[in-house]
Design an enzyme around this catalytic site. Structure first.
Site, PDB file in Angstrom:
ATOM      1  N   TYR A 164       0.837  -1.204   0.000  1.00 32.24           N
ATOM      2  CA  TYR A 164       0.000   0.000   0.000  1.00 32.24           C
ATOM      3  C   TYR A 164       0.875   1.258   0.000  1.00 32.24           C
ATOM      4  O   TYR A 164       0.641   2.200  -0.765  1.00 32.24           O
ATOM      5  CB  TYR A 164      -0.876  -0.063   1.253  1.00 32.24           C
ATOM      6  CG  TYR A 164      -1.824   1.073   1.469  1.00 32.24           C
ATOM      7  CD1 TYR A 164      -3.052   1.106   0.814  1.00 32.24           C
ATOM      8  CD2 TYR A 164      -1.530   2.099   2.364  1.00 32.24           C
ATOM      9  CE1 TYR A 164      -3.953   2.141   1.044  1.00 32.24           C
ATOM     10  CE2 TYR A 164      -2.421   3.128   2.598  1.00 32.24           C
ATOM     11  CZ  TYR A 164      -3.638   3.149   1.936  1.00 32.24           C
ATOM     12  OH  TYR A 164      -4.523   4.164   2.172  1.00 32.24           O
ATOM     13  N   LYS A 168       1.069   4.124  -2.838  1.00 38.98           N
ATOM     14  CA  LYS A 168       0.705   5.502  -2.520  1.00 38.98           C
ATOM     15  C   LYS A 168       1.847   6.474  -2.835  1.00 38.98           C
ATOM     16  O   LYS A 168       1.603   7.610  -3.225  1.00 38.98           O
ATOM     17  CB  LYS A 168       0.281   5.623  -1.053  1.00 38.98           C
ATOM     18  CG  LYS A 168      -1.050   4.929  -0.740  1.00 38.98           C
ATOM     19  CD  LYS A 168      -2.166   5.382  -1.677  1.00 38.98           C
ATOM     20  CE  LYS A 168      -3.557   5.102  -1.139  1.00 38.98           C
ATOM     21  NZ  LYS A 168      -4.614   5.398  -2.148  1.00 38.98           N
TER      22      LYS A 168
HETATM   23  N1  NAD Z   1     -10.046   6.363   5.196  1.00 35.86           N
HETATM   24  C1  NAD Z   1      -8.852   6.894   5.460  1.00 35.86           C
HETATM   25  O1  NAD Z   1      -8.592   7.417   6.568  1.00 35.86           O
HETATM   26  C2  NAD Z   1      -7.777   6.882   4.401  1.00 35.86           C
HETATM   27  C3  NAD Z   1      -6.466   7.228   4.772  1.00 35.86           C
HETATM   28  C4  NAD Z   1      -5.485   7.294   3.794  1.00 35.86           C
HETATM   29  C5  NAD Z   1      -5.823   7.018   2.469  1.00 35.86           C
HETATM   30  N2  NAD Z   1      -7.090   6.649   2.131  1.00 35.86           N
HETATM   31  C6  NAD Z   1      -7.393   6.368   0.722  1.00 35.86           C
HETATM   32  O2  NAD Z   1      -8.633   6.957   0.363  1.00 35.86           O
HETATM   33  C7  NAD Z   1      -9.271   6.125  -0.608  1.00 35.86           C
HETATM   34  C8  NAD Z   1     -10.684   5.774  -0.151  1.00 35.86           C
HETATM   35  O3  NAD Z   1     -10.631   5.018   1.023  1.00 35.86           O
HETATM   36  P1  NAD Z   1     -11.923   4.687   1.912  1.00 35.86           P
HETATM   37  O4  NAD Z   1     -11.456   4.759   3.310  1.00 35.86           O
HETATM   38  O5  NAD Z   1     -13.071   5.492   1.468  1.00 35.86           O
HETATM   39  O6  NAD Z   1     -12.118   3.124   1.547  1.00 35.86           O
HETATM   40  P2  NAD Z   1     -13.456   2.251   1.305  1.00 35.86           P
HETATM   41  O7  NAD Z   1     -13.031   0.833   1.437  1.00 35.86           O
HETATM   42  O8  NAD Z   1     -14.572   2.758   2.149  1.00 35.86           O
HETATM   43  O9  NAD Z   1     -13.843   2.543  -0.228  1.00 35.86           O
HETATM   44  C9  NAD Z   1     -13.050   2.122  -1.297  1.00 35.86           C
HETATM   45  C10 NAD Z   1     -13.951   1.816  -2.483  1.00 35.86           C
HETATM   46  O10 NAD Z   1     -13.121   1.448  -3.614  1.00 35.86           O
HETATM   47  C11 NAD Z   1     -13.778   0.417  -4.311  1.00 35.86           C
HETATM   48  N3  NAD Z   1     -12.810  -0.351  -5.118  1.00 35.86           N
HETATM   49  C12 NAD Z   1     -11.870  -1.205  -4.652  1.00 35.86           C
HETATM   50  N4  NAD Z   1     -11.211  -1.769  -5.696  1.00 35.86           N
HETATM   51  C13 NAD Z   1     -11.737  -1.236  -6.820  1.00 35.86           C
HETATM   52  C14 NAD Z   1     -11.443  -1.407  -8.203  1.00 35.86           C
HETATM   53  N5  NAD Z   1     -10.483  -2.260  -8.618  1.00 35.86           N
HETATM   54  N6  NAD Z   1     -12.156  -0.702  -9.107  1.00 35.86           N
HETATM   55  C15 NAD Z   1     -13.129   0.161  -8.702  1.00 35.86           C
HETATM   56  N7  NAD Z   1     -13.459   0.346  -7.416  1.00 35.86           N
HETATM   57  C16 NAD Z   1     -12.761  -0.335  -6.477  1.00 35.86           C
HETATM   58  C17 NAD Z   1     -14.418  -0.432  -3.226  1.00 35.86           C
HETATM   59  O11 NAD Z   1     -15.477  -1.243  -3.731  1.00 35.86           O
HETATM   60  C18 NAD Z   1     -14.894   0.633  -2.224  1.00 35.86           C
HETATM   61  O12 NAD Z   1     -16.244   0.992  -2.452  1.00 35.86           O
HETATM   62  C19 NAD Z   1      -8.363   4.920  -0.822  1.00 35.86           C
HETATM   63  O13 NAD Z   1      -7.529   5.132  -1.937  1.00 35.86           O
HETATM   64  C20 NAD Z   1      -7.550   4.893   0.447  1.00 35.86           C
HETATM   65  O14 NAD Z   1      -6.315   4.235   0.279  1.00 35.86           O
HETATM   66  C21 NAD Z   1      -8.087   6.559   3.075  1.00 35.86           C
END
Ligand code: NAD
Length: 303
Positions: A164, A168
């Site tokens: 990851y 990133k």
């Molecule tokens: N939540 C946090 O605090 C946090 C922190 C750092 C980074 N991020 C990044 O933010 C983004 C969103 O995270 P989140 O927390 O909302 O996660 P989440 O799991 O709630 O949502 C991610 C969505 O991506 C979809 N997805 C996964 N693989 C896919 C693919 N191959 N094609 C299309 N859709 C796909 C999933 O079905 C899901 O609905 C991610 O890139 C994550 O790495 C989140």
């Protein structure tokens, strides 16, 4: 309803849940027509279903907005292309893409398998490339457009998520490359490192002192997609948004340099490097030490 994005067409990946869903809803509420992409998978990337993307389209329509679902996998070239093709077929143009889709497969580096490495890098890094690639070809011809990638504070390194973290970090370099390569065509590219309460962040093993809601992240993304950000010529930037905090990350640059009189040898370097060029202490290592101390004291460590 606002009008920050009136008349714009925006595609959002991973828009079925968490941050992506909040971004899609906010874009629609601000006047954009939205392509809602989501493969509908578990946090680990399994069991795809098209219901997840469709559900958000229904929410947008119920609120009086316009949206279309694409349930493709962003880690395929065909998936990235379809998201862009659907935007053009349905709405005739594409002003912004926001690549939020992501999965996690956590494992210590020395135990990590190819099945844990490849899909994580493919979803985050290649999944940003496939959409940026198809979108930038359209935006270049339009002479305008905005690309937004999603990174993480973990691009600095991670104990049990090398896959990851590497993806990133790659996204930041991809965003900066897009900012450079598309500058003369009027296309901007930025990255967002969010901290927000979602299913993905639910299992973080530490107390996050700075965390907010997906809606906080969505507000920043709407701004980055808007003409207000374009007027400020914001490109090549990485922003953290964590609840009430927004921070900009430094551009990578050489910290300190030293020069040799003649050719380098290992001995010369051993005598020269520690006292002159030195090191730049790693903040994440200091945090590890705090975590070890908290574990010994049976406390939940802060971050
Ligand atoms: N939540 C946090 O605090 C946090 C922190 C750092 C980074 N991020 C990044 O933010 C983004 C969103 O995270 P989140 O927390 O909302 O996660 P989440 O799991 O709630 O949502 C991610 C969505 O991506 C979809 N997805 C996964 N693989 C896919 C693919 N191959 N094609 C299309 N859709 C796909 C999933 O079905 C899901 O609905 C991610 O890139 C994550 O790495 C989140």
């Amino acid at each position: 309803m606002g009008n920050f994005l009136a008349g714009k067409v925006v595609a959002v990946t991973g828009a079925g849940r968490g941050i992506g869903r909040a971004v899609a809803l906010a874009c629609a509420a601000q006047g954009a027509q939205v392509v809602v992409n989501d493969y509908g998978v578990s946090v680990e990337g399994g069991e795809p279903t098209s219901e997840v993307a469709l559900g958000v389209v229904k929410e947008i329509e119920a609120a009086g907005g316009a949206a279309v679902a694409v349930a493709d996998d962003v880690s395929t070239m065909a998936g990235g292309q379809r998201i862009v093709d659907v935007a053009l077929a349905e709405y005739g143009r594409l002003d912004g893409v926001v690549c939020v889709a992501g999965i996690l497969r956590e494992r210590m580096l020395f135990n990590m398998s190819e099945e844990e490495w490849d899909p994580v890098v493919a979803t985050h890094l290649k999944g940003t490339f496939t959409v940026f690639r198809a979108a930038s070809a359209v935006m270049r011809k339009q002479g305008t457009g905005t690309l937004v990638g999603f990174t993480s504070g973990n691009h600095q390194g991670s104990v049990a998520q090398a896959n990851y973290s590497a993806a990133k970090g790659g996204i930041i370099s991809l965003v900066r490359s897009a900012a450079l390569g598309l500058h003369k065509y009027g296309v901007t590219a930025n990255a967002v490192a969010p901290v927000a309460r979602t299913r993905m962040s639910a299992n973080v093993p530490m107390e996050l002192k700075e965390i907010g809601e997906p809606e906080d992240v969505a507000a920043l993304v709407v701004y980055l997609l808007s003409d207000r950000a374009r007027e400020e010529k914001i490109t090549g930037q990485v922003y953290t948004v964590a609840g009430p905090k927004i921070a900009v990350w430094a551009q990578p640059r050489e910290l300190r340099a030293g020069y040799a009189d003649g050719p380098w040898t290992p001995e010369r370097i051993a005598d020269f490097l520690p006292g002159t060029v030195g090191t730049d202490p790693m903040p994440m290592l200091a945090r590890l030490e705090e975590m070890a101390r908290a574990a010994a004291a049976r406390e939940r460590p802060n971050q």
